[in-house]
Write a protein that holds these residues in place. Structure first.
Motif, PDB file in Angstrom:
ATOM      1  N   TYR A 139      11.263  -7.705   6.884  1.00  0.00           N
ATOM      2  CA  TYR A 139       9.921  -6.771   6.465  1.00  0.00           C
ATOM      3  C   TYR A 139      10.600  -5.682   5.744  1.00  0.00           C
ATOM      4  O   TYR A 139      11.919  -5.636   5.617  1.00  0.00           O
ATOM      5  CB  TYR A 139       9.947  -5.840   7.505  1.00  0.00           C
ATOM      6  N   CYS A 140       9.398  -5.739   4.766  1.00  0.00           N
ATOM      7  CA  CYS A 140      10.109  -4.587   3.270  1.00  0.00           C
ATOM      8  C   CYS A 140       9.759  -3.404   3.378  1.00  0.00           C
ATOM      9  O   CYS A 140       8.627  -3.320   4.099  1.00  0.00           O
ATOM     10  CB  CYS A 140      10.132  -4.947   2.088  1.00  0.00           C
ATOM     11  N   ALA A 141      10.748  -2.367   3.698  1.00  0.00           N
ATOM     12  CA  ALA A 141      10.040  -1.308   3.590  1.00  0.00           C
ATOM     13  C   ALA A 141      10.948   0.134   2.565  1.00  0.00           C
ATOM     14  O   ALA A 141      11.190  -0.188   1.955  1.00  0.00           O
ATOM     15  CB  ALA A 141      11.021  -0.608   4.454  1.00  0.00           C
ATOM     16  N   SER A 142       9.918   1.041   1.955  1.00  0.00           N
ATOM     17  CA  SER A 142       9.878   2.409   1.057  1.00  0.00           C
ATOM     18  C   SER A 142      10.796   2.756   2.015  1.00  0.00           C
ATOM     19  O   SER A 142      10.297   3.731   2.870  1.00  0.00           O
ATOM     20  CB  SER A 142       8.610   1.889   0.226  1.00  0.00           C
ATOM     21  N   GLY A 143      11.062   3.095   1.080  1.00  0.00           N
ATOM     22  CA  GLY A 143      12.270   4.762   1.610  1.00  0.00           C
ATOM     23  C   GLY A 143      11.818   6.070   0.589  1.00  0.00           C
ATOM     24  O   GLY A 143      10.314   6.542   0.482  1.00  0.00           O
ATOM     25  N   ILE A 144      11.657   7.351   2.317  1.00  0.00           N
ATOM     26  CA  ILE A 144      11.708   8.661   1.941  1.00  0.00           C
ATOM     27  C   ILE A 144      12.153   9.439   0.447  1.00  0.00           C
ATOM     28  O   ILE A 144      11.960  10.610   0.568  1.00  0.00           O
ATOM     29  CB  ILE A 144      12.058   9.180   3.381  1.00  0.00           C
ATOM     30  N   THR A 145      13.198   9.012   0.096  1.00  0.00           N
ATOM     31  CA  THR A 145      13.879   9.291  -0.972  1.00  0.00           C
ATOM     32  C   THR A 145      14.394   8.002  -1.461  1.00  0.00           C
ATOM     33  O   THR A 145      14.080   7.215  -1.463  1.00  0.00           O
ATOM     34  CB  THR A 145      15.263   9.622  -0.528  1.00  0.00           C
ATOM     35  N   GLN A 146      15.438   8.556  -2.739  1.00  0.00           N
ATOM     36  CA  GLN A 146      15.729   7.299  -4.093  1.00  0.00           C
ATOM     37  C   GLN A 146      17.200   6.876  -3.659  1.00  0.00           C
ATOM     38  O   GLN A 146      17.205   5.778  -4.644  1.00  0.00           O
ATOM     39  CB  GLN A 146      15.804   8.589  -5.386  1.00  0.00           C
ATOM     40  N   SER A 147      17.702   7.600  -2.642  1.00  0.00           N
ATOM     41  CA  SER A 147      19.070   6.943  -2.274  1.00  0.00           C
ATOM     42  C   SER A 147      18.982   5.801  -1.283  1.00  0.00           C
ATOM     43  O   SER A 147      17.944   5.724  -0.484  1.00  0.00           O
ATOM     44  CB  SER A 147      20.335   7.868  -2.050  1.00  0.00           C
ATOM     45  N   ILE A 148      19.858   4.964  -1.928  1.00  0.00           N
ATOM     46  CA  ILE A 148      20.028   3.374  -0.334  1.00  0.00           C
ATOM     47  C   ILE A 148      19.701   3.845   0.269  1.00  0.00           C
ATOM     48  O   ILE A 148      21.111   5.625   1.009  1.00  0.00           O
ATOM     49  CB  ILE A 148      21.902   3.271  -0.677  1.00  0.00           C
ATOM     50  N   ALA A 149      19.880   3.816   2.207  1.00  0.00           N
ATOM     51  CA  ALA A 149      19.581   3.950   3.443  1.00  0.00           C
ATOM     52  C   ALA A 149      19.558   2.795   4.545  1.00  0.00           C
ATOM     53  O   ALA A 149      19.141   1.577   3.955  1.00  0.00           O
ATOM     54  CB  ALA A 149      18.625   4.580   3.607  1.00  0.00           C
ATOM     55  N   THR A 150      20.639   2.860   5.334  1.00  0.00           N
ATOM     56  CA  THR A 150      20.532   1.838   6.235  1.00  0.00           C
ATOM     57  C   THR A 150      19.582   1.659   7.173  1.00  0.00           C
ATOM     58  O   THR A 150      19.273   0.985   8.329  1.00  0.00           O
ATOM     59  CB  THR A 150      21.428   1.190   6.789  1.00  0.00           C
ATOM     60  N   SER A 151      18.885   3.030   7.751  1.00  0.00           N
ATOM     61  CA  SER A 151      18.207   3.884   9.406  1.00  0.00           C
ATOM     62  C   SER A 151      16.959   3.232   8.934  1.00  0.00           C
ATOM     63  O   SER A 151      15.663   4.024   8.253  1.00  0.00           O
ATOM     64  CB  SER A 151      19.520   4.760  10.183  1.00  0.00           C
ATOM     65  N   ARG A 152      16.359   2.934   9.798  1.00  0.00           N
ATOM     66  CA  ARG A 152      14.672   2.566   9.789  1.00  0.00           C
ATOM     67  C   ARG A 152      13.864   4.129   9.809  1.00  0.00           C
ATOM     68  O   ARG A 152      13.289   3.686   9.018  1.00  0.00           O
ATOM     69  CB  ARG A 152      14.131   2.081  11.219  1.00  0.00           C
ATOM     70  N   VAL A 153      14.543   5.087  10.172  1.00  0.00           N
ATOM     71  CA  VAL A 153      13.641   6.318  10.219  1.00  0.00           C
ATOM     72  C   VAL A 153      14.343   6.647   8.508  1.00  0.00           C
ATOM     73  O   VAL A 153      12.981   8.103   7.934  1.00  0.00           O
ATOM     74  CB  VAL A 153      14.842   7.697  11.066  1.00  0.00           C
ATOM     75  N   SER A 154      14.866   6.201   8.076  1.00  0.00           N
ATOM     76  CA  SER A 154      14.901   6.224   6.611  1.00  0.00           C
ATOM     77  C   SER A 154      13.494   6.022   5.642  1.00  0.00           C
ATOM     78  O   SER A 154      13.632   5.708   4.296  1.00  0.00           O
ATOM     79  CB  SER A 154      15.976   6.344   5.875  1.00  0.00           C
ATOM     80  N   TYR A 155      12.915   5.229   5.578  1.00  0.00           N
ATOM     81  CA  TYR A 155      11.619   4.855   5.068  1.00  0.00           C
ATOM     82  C   TYR A 155      10.345   5.059   6.076  1.00  0.00           C
ATOM     83  O   TYR A 155      10.292   5.105   7.487  1.00  0.00           O
ATOM     84  CB  TYR A 155      11.750   2.890   5.356  1.00  0.00           C
ATOM     85  N   ASP A 156       8.797   5.110   5.659  1.00  0.00           N
ATOM     86  CA  ASP A 156       8.270   5.337   6.564  1.00  0.00           C
ATOM     87  C   ASP A 156       7.033   4.421   5.924  1.00  0.00           C
ATOM     88  O   ASP A 156       5.784   5.050   6.125  1.00  0.00           O
ATOM     89  CB  ASP A 156       7.301   6.798   5.211  1.00  0.00           C
ATOM     90  N   ILE A 157       7.050   3.396   4.843  1.00  0.00           N
ATOM     91  CA  ILE A 157       6.140   2.361   4.950  1.00  0.00           C
ATOM     92  C   ILE A 157       6.748   1.157   4.879  1.00  0.00           C
ATOM     93  O   ILE A 157       7.156   1.014   4.151  1.00  0.00           O
ATOM     94  CB  ILE A 157       5.116   2.815   3.516  1.00  0.00           C
ATOM     95  N   TRP A 158       5.967   0.169   5.695  1.00  0.00           N
ATOM     96  CA  TRP A 158       6.650  -1.322   5.552  1.00  0.00           C
ATOM     97  C   TRP A 158       5.518  -1.972   5.508  1.00  0.00           C
ATOM     98  O   TRP A 158       4.332  -2.070   5.430  1.00  0.00           O
ATOM     99  CB  TRP A 158       6.756  -1.008   7.609  1.00  0.00           C
ATOM    100  N   GLY A 159       5.389  -3.307   4.718  1.00  0.00           N
ATOM    101  CA  GLY A 159       5.145  -4.386   5.257  1.00  0.00           C
ATOM    102  C   GLY A 159       4.421  -4.983   5.975  1.00  0.00           C
ATOM    103  O   GLY A 159       5.033  -4.713   7.850  1.00  0.00           O
ATOM    104  N   GLN A 160       4.260  -6.270   6.014  1.00  0.00           N
ATOM    105  CA  GLN A 160       3.201  -7.202   7.369  1.00  0.00           C
ATOM    106  C   GLN A 160       4.622  -7.364   8.389  1.00  0.00           C
ATOM    107  O   GLN A 160       4.625  -8.554   9.464  1.00  0.00           O
ATOM    108  CB  GLN A 160       1.964  -7.078   6.783  1.00  0.00           C
ATOM    109  N   GLY A 161       5.798  -8.215   7.443  1.00  0.00           N
ATOM    110  CA  GLY A 161       6.207  -8.777   7.514  1.00  0.00           C
ATOM    111  C   GLY A 161       5.928 -10.445   6.917  1.00  0.00           C
ATOM    112  O   GLY A 161       4.722 -11.351   7.213  1.00  0.00           O
TER     113      GLY A 161
END
Length: 123
Positions: A94-116
């Motif tokens: 799955y790809c995901a778009s973050g909520i900030t500009q910075s790198i992040a490893t936690s799922r909670v740091s991403y708000d939009i997800w692709g379908q996989g």
């Protein structure tokens, strides 16, 4: 806003695949991006992340040195080049778009997800 992941498939161990994640409705260049994967019966795990500019990246230990995340902001697309694939890499990615500009490893740091997209590595 949609993320469309593609490029998965069946590959033999040692082979390569390149996943793509294209966005519509959101300019990806303003956000960090990430790739996660989920194997059957397991949690969705972090794989790789890239900052908004592409200047910073970070990888899970299990893929470091084999996978490369990159982005083309002009095309609003993020990629995951996967080399030296192993059977344990088999998962839905799955790809995901973050909520900030910075790198992040936690799922909670991403708000939009692709379908996989499914990646299957045979031994």
């Amino acid at each position: 806003v949609q993320l469309q992941a593609s490029g998965g498939g069946l590959v033999q161990a040692g082979g390569s695949l390149r996943l793509s994640c294209a966005a519509s409705g959101r300019t990806l260049s303003s956000y960090a991006m990430g790739w996660f994967r989920q194997a059957p019966g397991k949690e969705r795990d972090f794989v790789a992340t890239i900052s908004w500019s592409g200047g910073s990246t970070y990888y899970a230990g299990s893929v470091k040195g084999r996978f490369t995340i990159s982005r083309d902001n002009a095309k609003n697309t993020v990629y995951l080049q996967m080399n030296s694939l192993k059977p344990e890499d088999t998962a839905v990615y799955y790809c995901a778009s973050g909520i900030t500009q910075s790198i992040a490893t936690s799922r909670v740091s991403y708000d939009i997800w692709g379908q996989g997209t499914l990646v299957t590595v045979s031994s």
